[in-house]
Scaffold this active site. Structure first.
Site, PDB file in Angstrom:
ATOM      1  N   ASP A 335       0.870  -1.170   0.000  1.00 16.03           N
ATOM      2  CA  ASP A 335       0.000   0.000   0.000  1.00 16.03           C
ATOM      3  C   ASP A 335       0.912   1.225   0.000  1.00 16.03           C
ATOM      4  OD1 ASP A 335      -2.507   1.496   0.361  1.00 16.03           O
ATOM      5  OD2 ASP A 335      -1.652   1.957   2.320  1.00 16.03           O
ATOM      6  N   THR A 337       0.479   4.621   0.667  1.00 13.98           N
ATOM      7  CA  THR A 337       0.444   5.539   1.794  1.00 13.98           C
ATOM      8  C   THR A 337       0.845   4.826   3.074  1.00 13.98           C
ATOM      9  OG1 THR A 337      -1.360   6.730   0.720  1.00 13.98           O
ATOM     10  CG2 THR A 337      -0.953   7.223   3.043  1.00 13.98           C
ATOM     11  N   ASP A 587      -1.378  -0.111   6.391  1.00  7.79           N
ATOM     12  CA  ASP A 587      -1.560   0.478   7.714  1.00  7.79           C
ATOM     13  C   ASP A 587      -2.956   1.037   7.937  1.00  7.79           C
ATOM     14  OD1 ASP A 587      -1.475   2.622   6.012  1.00  7.79           O
ATOM     15  OD2 ASP A 587      -0.065   3.808   7.197  1.00  7.79           O
TER      16      ASP A 587
END
Length: 831
Positions: A335, A337, A587
């Site tokens: 991911d 970000t 996250d």
């Protein structure tokens, strides 16, 4: 929904409330009737009420466990099938033979102690790291909200919720502000559920949008998640090929050992008319080496030491086999970000569109920042750039932005790709605004998209501020929204991300960047970090739904944008359908489903509670650069255990074959337990311990059992044949009193030399310490042969010169055959 007026200091003040609506007319939905919230105080419990509940035992006392308890560790290391067998044989030997024939029992005690100590050390490391990474829910008591440990929650506590928070106990919603909860980990239903006051929430679910609070109605072992598992919210177990392979090997060993041991017992105790005690000793000497007793120990020790090593790097391994799993991964899904980029962003530019007044746009953004009490990273960047309280009155706005009132708000959702807010401006005008992905809010072909594309190609993130016409929560609120401004954000790249991507490329691990952002922008960021194939981008909205076609698209492209949470999950499944071992990092709450389904889930320590709960590995230091250390540790474990397993199983094979040959030829078993204890210690036990913990960067290979047995079976056969040949020759060479001892010594010499050659092969490629290790083991055996009291202790004394040199010659021939066989197997099947 609660109205929030902004006072001069920028603080939110509560106003009158009204029901939250899903869409127009939702208040009349008979399926979800509006129920009054349960009796409670907005301030939460008092200190006295908390103390009263603690005294009654109404506490969330489910232990947060990241490892086995000390009792379980001791039980697992002591009460094993093979320890039972060896323990019985040890007791027998203590009664019928000298202490040196009982040394194998003391070795087992030492090995078991080492295993317990190492796993206990790993437990301490895990437990200390688990405390650091433990979810800390926010609980309101006496009007004050504070983070407390999950185990401190009591019945009736008022627990606050925000995006990414995990519901830690069962309860009833008391406050809801566009609260959406994902219960997929419990029910399998992928769509988030909108919760209103009075609705139940179950532990194990998590918040994807909005906020609120709930009153705890079930705590401790009565909570739903606690009934599912008492293991810190782990919903899946990592498959360990290493452990399952060793279990398979031990199962086959048991099947071979039982009939062979029975035949040996009958042969030595019934058929041969020897001294009873010596027959018992030689029978036990034939049974004990069949058991690869140290293999399970070394596997546990290798995993445990790996946990301790990674713990020093602030990496929490929530399941031991996850170390092995990441080493086998051939595709890593990242991911963007929080993984490739740091959490924060900066507003670099605001571009008004369609003649919009820049000052007015500024005031809209400033008011927008106050609409969400739990802003995401993008909105936080806007708040930092345009903080409430520093704006001046402007004629175009009809007043200061700080006098605007938030009348409704819609938090950002990764499925929706935008957030919204409704305001009553200072002059009484009502306005509705949306902020989110331009390619979602704008119609395809809009001229503004060309301008946005140019910004995305520079790796910048662009949000569109648009003015909507209808109600904020009306269906299709984004349709027809008037573009007002572009908000350009710059993401902060992680300084270590480029090196980590290069490491995976060197290791032939494919990297896929999966993000909810614009695909071109994500590709530009990945390109800056040197990701191979970053130019191959794909908008997930054009991703095929057929799993096979999706898998093809996943293999052909490296960067994917505008991916929904459900698509992330489907992408992982599509790659797995092609035989890939997939790791997923993330996250945010939009990563939870994919993290759960991936072979290995990796969460950042600063990530949401939900991601940390389902991940097998948590990087507490939030450093993506820690992943290569985990991969290296896994490769060390897999490669080294494969090496030492070959040593152990070679011994098992030659022990079983020697026993069968003894039964078939009706001769005395050539060895006493002391001989095989010495051989096992010098050729397997000590070197295996060092080899199991040595650095090893070999790429992890599948089919553990098959690869080990390809080498162990021929090695064991050659060792058994050479040893028995020496024994038969010695039986014809020696006669009279002491002949059996002389025959045993010659056979022991051959078996030691052949076993040493197996060790020398396994120790390759040579380093100074590996050469030293092999040489030290050879020196140890030489000392036993030349020191008189050691000769007596181990009953090893070479008689004459002809037979010892014959034993050496047979061993040399066996070593040559071993070299040929290993090389042939390597060419035929690959190393």
């Amino acid at each position: 929904m609660t109205q929030r007026a902004l006072d001069s200091s920028g603080e939110q003040t509560p106003g009158p409330s009204r029901p939250t609506m899903i869409d127009a007319g939702a208040e009349l939905d008979p399926v979800h009737p509006m129920e009054p919230p349960p009796a409670r105080r907005p301030d939460g419990l008092s200190t006295a009420e908390v103390a009263e509940r603690v005294a009654r035992g109404e506490v969330n006392d489910v232990p947060v466990r990241s490892s086995r308890s000390v009792t379980e560790i001791v039980r697992a290391n002591v009460f094993t099938r093979f320890n039972l067998i060896i323990g019985v044989l040890w007791v027998i030997m203590l009664f019928v033979a000298p202490i040196q024939d009982s040394l194998f029992g003391f070795v087992i005690v030492a090995n078991t102690g080492i295993g317990i100590i190492q796993e206990w050390r790993a437990k301490k490391t895990l437990d200390s790291l688990a405390v650091i990474g433990e979810a800390k829910p926010t609980v309101r008591r006496e009007g004050v909200a504070a983070e407390i440990s999950t185990s401190e929650i009591v019945l009736g506590d008022l627990v606050e919720l925000g995006p990414g928070d995990k519901v830690v106990v069962d309860g009833t919603v008391s406050e809801a502000d566009s609260l959406e909860i994902d219960e997929s980990l419990l029910t399998g239903e992928a769509d988030p559920v909108i919760k209103r006051a009075g609705d139940p929430v179950m532990s194990g679910s998590f918040v994807v949008a909005g906020g609120g609070a709930f009153t705890a109605t079930k705590v401790g072992r009565e909570a739903y998640a606690a009934q599912l598992a008492e293991e810190a919210s782990r919903f899946t177990l990592v498959h360990s090929e290493l452990r399952s392979g060793i279990s398979t090997i031990l199962k086959y060993v048991t099947w071979m050992m039982v009939p062979t041991a029975i035949g040996l017992i009958i042969s030595q105790l019934v058929v041969k008319d020897n001294n009873f005690k010596e027959s018992v000793a030689r029978t036990v000497g034939g049974i004990v080496p069949m058991i690869p007793e140290g293999l399970v120990l070394l596997t546990s020790v290798a995993f445990a030491i790996g946990v301790v090593r990674l713990g020093r790097k602030q990496c929490l391994v929530q399941e031991l086999p996850a170390i092995e799993g990441l080493a086998r991964v051939d595709v890593v899904c990242l991911d963007k970000t929080g993984t490739l980029t740091e959490g924060g962003m900066d507003v670099t530019e605001v571009r008004p569109l369609n003649g919009s007044d820049e000052a007015y746009v500024t005031r809209v953004l400033r008011a927008f920042g106050s609409s969400d009490p739990r802003p995401n990273a993008s909105l936080q960047a806007i708040i930092d750039a345009y903080p409430a309280g520093d704006g001046d009155a402007h004629p175009a706005t009809g007043g200061d932005a700080e006098s605007w009132t938030v009348t409704d708000a819609m938090p950002f959702s990764s499925a929706r790709k935008y957030s919204g807010a409704a305001f009553t401006e200072a002059d009484g005008t009502d306005s509705v605004w949306l902020l989110g992905a331009p390619d979602v809010l704008l119609s395809e072909g809009d001229a503004t998209l060309t301008e946005i594309e140019q910004l995305n190609e520079q790796g910048l993130r662009v949000l569109l501020l648009a003015r909507a016409e209808g109600e904020l929560d009306a269906p299709g609120a984004a349709a027809g929204a008037a573009p007002t401004a572009l908000v350009v954000l710059e993401q902060r790249l992680r300084p270590d991300a480029g090196d980590t991507l290069a490491y995976f490329a060197d290791q032939n691990v494919a990297t896929k960047v999966i993000s909810g952002d614009n695909a071109v922008s994500v590709g530009a960021v990945a390109g800056k970090l040197g990701l191979a194939g970053a130019e191959n981008t794909l908008d997930a909205r054009r991703l095929p739904t057929d799993p096979d076609e999706m898998a093809t698209a996943m293999e052909e492209n490296a960067v994917f944008g505008r991916v929904t949470p459900q698509q992330k999950r489907d992408m992982v499944a599509a790659l797995q359908s092609r035989g890939h071992t997939v790791a997923m990092t993330g996250d945010g709450v939009n990563d939870v489903l994919a993290l759960k389904d991936a072979d290995i889930g990796v969460s950042m320590g600063s990530g949401s509670e939900a991601t940390r709960a389902v991940a097998q590995i948590v990087l507490l230091n939030n450093s993506f650069a820690t992943l290569p250390s985990v991969v290296a540790e896994g490769r060390r474990v897999i490669g080294n255990i494969t090496r030492v397993a070959t040593l152990f199983l070679t011994k098992t094979v030659y022990s079983v074959l020697l026993a069968i040959l003894v039964v078939c030829f009706q001769v005395e078993y050539p060895f006493l337990p002391r001989h095989l204890t010495l051989l096992s210690t010098l050729t397997i036990g000590v070197p295996a311990f060092f080899l199991a913990l040595a650095p090893n960067k070999e790429r992890a290979q599948p089919h553990f059992v098959r690869r080990v047995m390809r080498y162990a079976i021929p090695s064991g056969v050659i060792a058994a044949a050479a040893t028995f040949a020496t024994y038969l020759v010695a039986r014809h060479h020696y006669s009279g009193e002491g002949a059996l001892e002389a025959e045993t010594s010659a056979a022991t010499l051959t078996l030691f030399l052949v076993s040493m050659w197996v060790l020398a092969i396994i120790a390759r490629p040579y380093t100074w310490w590996r050469v030293g290790l092999v040489a030290a083991m050879g020196l140890g055996f030489l000392i036993v042969l030349v020191v008189p009291w050691l000769q007596d202790f181990f009953a090893l004394k070479l008689v004459g010169t002809t037979m010892p040199w014959t034993a050496v010659g047979i061993a040399v021939a066996a070593a040559v055959l071993l070299e040929f066989t290993w090389r042939w197997v390597g060419r035929r099947f690959g190393m």
